[in-house]
Every structure is written in C-alpha cells, then in structure tokens.
Design a protein around this motif. Sequence first.
Motif, PDB file in Angstrom:
ATOM      1  N   GLY A 119      26.070  41.999  13.714  1.00 39.91           N
ATOM      2  CA  GLY A 119      26.245  41.165  12.533  1.00 39.91           C
ATOM      3  C   GLY A 119      27.646  40.571  12.410  1.00 39.91           C
ATOM      4  O   GLY A 119      27.911  39.791  11.513  1.00 39.91           O
ATOM      5  N   GLY A 120      28.539  40.942  13.331  1.00 38.73           N
ATOM      6  CA  GLY A 120      29.916  40.479  13.256  1.00 38.73           C
ATOM      7  C   GLY A 120      30.220  39.349  14.210  1.00 38.73           C
ATOM      8  O   GLY A 120      29.416  39.013  15.085  1.00 38.73           O
ATOM      9  N   VAL A 121      31.406  38.758  14.020  1.00 30.15           N
ATOM     10  CA  VAL A 121      31.875  37.681  14.888  1.00 30.15           C
ATOM     11  C   VAL A 121      33.325  37.942  15.278  1.00 30.15           C
ATOM     12  O   VAL A 121      34.071  38.594  14.545  1.00 30.15           O
ATOM     13  CB  VAL A 121      31.766  36.290  14.212  1.00 30.15           C
ATOM     14  CG1 VAL A 121      30.334  35.944  13.895  1.00 30.15           C
ATOM     15  CG2 VAL A 121      32.625  36.207  12.976  1.00 30.15           C
ATOM     16  N   ILE A 122      33.704  37.440  16.446  1.00 35.08           N
ATOM     17  CA  ILE A 122      35.088  37.479  16.905  1.00 35.08           C
ATOM     18  C   ILE A 122      35.605  36.047  16.907  1.00 35.08           C
ATOM     19  O   ILE A 122      34.971  35.153  17.474  1.00 35.08           O
ATOM     20  CB  ILE A 122      35.202  38.094  18.311  1.00 35.08           C
ATOM     21  CG1 ILE A 122      34.724  39.549  18.300  1.00 35.08           C
ATOM     22  CG2 ILE A 122      36.640  38.006  18.814  1.00 35.08           C
ATOM     23  CD1 ILE A 122      34.659  40.197  19.677  1.00 35.08           C
ATOM     24  N   ASP A 123      36.743  35.840  16.271  1.00 35.69           N
ATOM     25  CA  ASP A 123      37.353  34.519  16.156  1.00 35.69           C
ATOM     26  C   ASP A 123      36.329  33.533  15.592  1.00 35.69           C
ATOM     27  O   ASP A 123      35.703  33.829  14.590  1.00 35.69           O
ATOM     28  CB  ASP A 123      37.934  34.073  17.502  1.00 35.69           C
ATOM     29  CG  ASP A 123      39.050  35.015  17.977  1.00 35.69           C
ATOM     30  OD1 ASP A 123      39.807  35.532  17.132  1.00 35.69           O
ATOM     31  OD2 ASP A 123      39.160  35.239  19.199  1.00 35.69           O
ATOM     32  N   ALA A 124      36.142  32.373  16.231  1.00 37.82           N
ATOM     33  CA  ALA A 124      35.203  31.368  15.729  1.00 37.82           C
ATOM     34  C   ALA A 124      33.913  31.339  16.540  1.00 37.82           C
ATOM     35  O   ALA A 124      33.145  30.379  16.468  1.00 37.82           O
ATOM     36  CB  ALA A 124      35.864  29.991  15.740  1.00 37.82           C
ATOM     37  N   LEU A 125      33.653  32.400  17.322  1.00 37.43           N
ATOM     38  CA  LEU A 125      32.427  32.457  18.116  1.00 37.43           C
ATOM     39  C   LEU A 125      31.231  32.745  17.214  1.00 37.43           C
ATOM     40  O   LEU A 125      31.386  33.209  16.084  1.00 37.43           O
ATOM     41  CB  LEU A 125      32.554  33.540  19.187  1.00 37.43           C
ATOM     42  CG  LEU A 125      33.690  33.339  20.202  1.00 37.43           C
ATOM     43  CD1 LEU A 125      33.828  34.568  21.095  1.00 37.43           C
ATOM     44  CD2 LEU A 125      33.435  32.087  21.029  1.00 37.43           C
ATOM     45  N   ALA A 126      30.053  32.526  17.722  1.00 42.18           N
ATOM     46  CA  ALA A 126      28.830  32.834  16.971  1.00 42.18           C
ATOM     47  C   ALA A 126      28.647  34.352  16.898  1.00 42.18           C
ATOM     48  O   ALA A 126      29.230  35.106  17.686  1.00 42.18           O
ATOM     49  CB  ALA A 126      27.629  32.177  17.652  1.00 42.18           C
ATOM     50  N   ALA A 127      27.824  34.790  15.969  1.00 42.83           N
ATOM     51  CA  ALA A 127      27.557  36.218  15.787  1.00 42.83           C
ATOM     52  C   ALA A 127      27.049  36.830  17.088  1.00 42.83           C
ATOM     53  O   ALA A 127      26.178  36.269  17.756  1.00 42.83           O
ATOM     54  CB  ALA A 127      26.539  36.433  14.670  1.00 42.83           C
TER      55      ALA A 127
END
Length: 152
Positions: A119-127
């Motif tokens: 359910g999380g994201v890193i930087d501006a990447l997709a989930a």
Amino acid sequence: MGNSTLITDYLGYGTLAARPVAPNLPAGCLGVYYATDTGQIQVWNGAWQDWAPSAISFSGSLVAAGSGQGTAAAVSSEVNLFTNVPAGTGAVLVAGLVGTWRKVLNRGGSALLVYPPVGGVIDALAAGVPVAIVPGGGATFWQNSATQWYSE
C-alpha cells in the motif's frame, strides 16, 4: 510539560558515590550528572535514571528473496546489509512510525529491488514499485507518512 526559568537547572559531575541523593530542584526541573568513575550519564526527573544514547539496529549477511513485494525479504533494522542478491530478488521495507528510516546496502552480485510496504510508495513511483540498488550501492529510505517513503 515542565519548564524552568533557570538557564541551568542542575549540572554535576564527580564519582557516582558523590552524586547527590536528590538535587535541590523544584518539581518538573531537569538535572544531569556525569559519574567520572563509571562513565554513566544520569538524568534527574524526580528520580535518577541512567541515560544512554540509543543504539542503531543492524542486520548483516542478508539474502534477498522473492520475485515481488509479497515475497521479498523484510528489512526492519535501521541498517541492512545484503551480501547475497540473486538476480530479480529483493527486499521490502517494514513500516514503523513516521520518521522511521532504513538504510539498505547491496554487496551482492545483482541489483537489489527494494519495495515499499504493501500500500506504500517510494518517492514518486506508483504503489508497490521497487527502487533498484546497484551492486556495491546503498540507499536510505525515510517514512514520511503511513504510506509515503522517500529515498536518498
């Protein structure tokens, strides 16, 4: 929250045996004492308490696993050293409180895929999209909210 109008409530040093049983402080004020014979730092907040800086957690000789977010090796220590990284395998960040950080080091032979928690994201990447750490590289990941992580 207690406060004081004094610049220094109480600062002391000497042997542990010489430490005052109770410094002459109003309720809610802070005292600090350094025991020169033991190297201990103690803090007074109504009673003496040992103080020690927090240790950084470390996990070493880790093996990357899985082929996706659900099967990747979990990283929950503050510093995580991967020494065995088969091609296409990875690690998944374990969420903590906002401000949690995880340093991930890749000393394996292939790129290490680092996934956000479900359910999380890193930087501006997709989930759910991973960040790749090249062999010999590393990155630090900071948890900014319940679902947002940033890398550096």
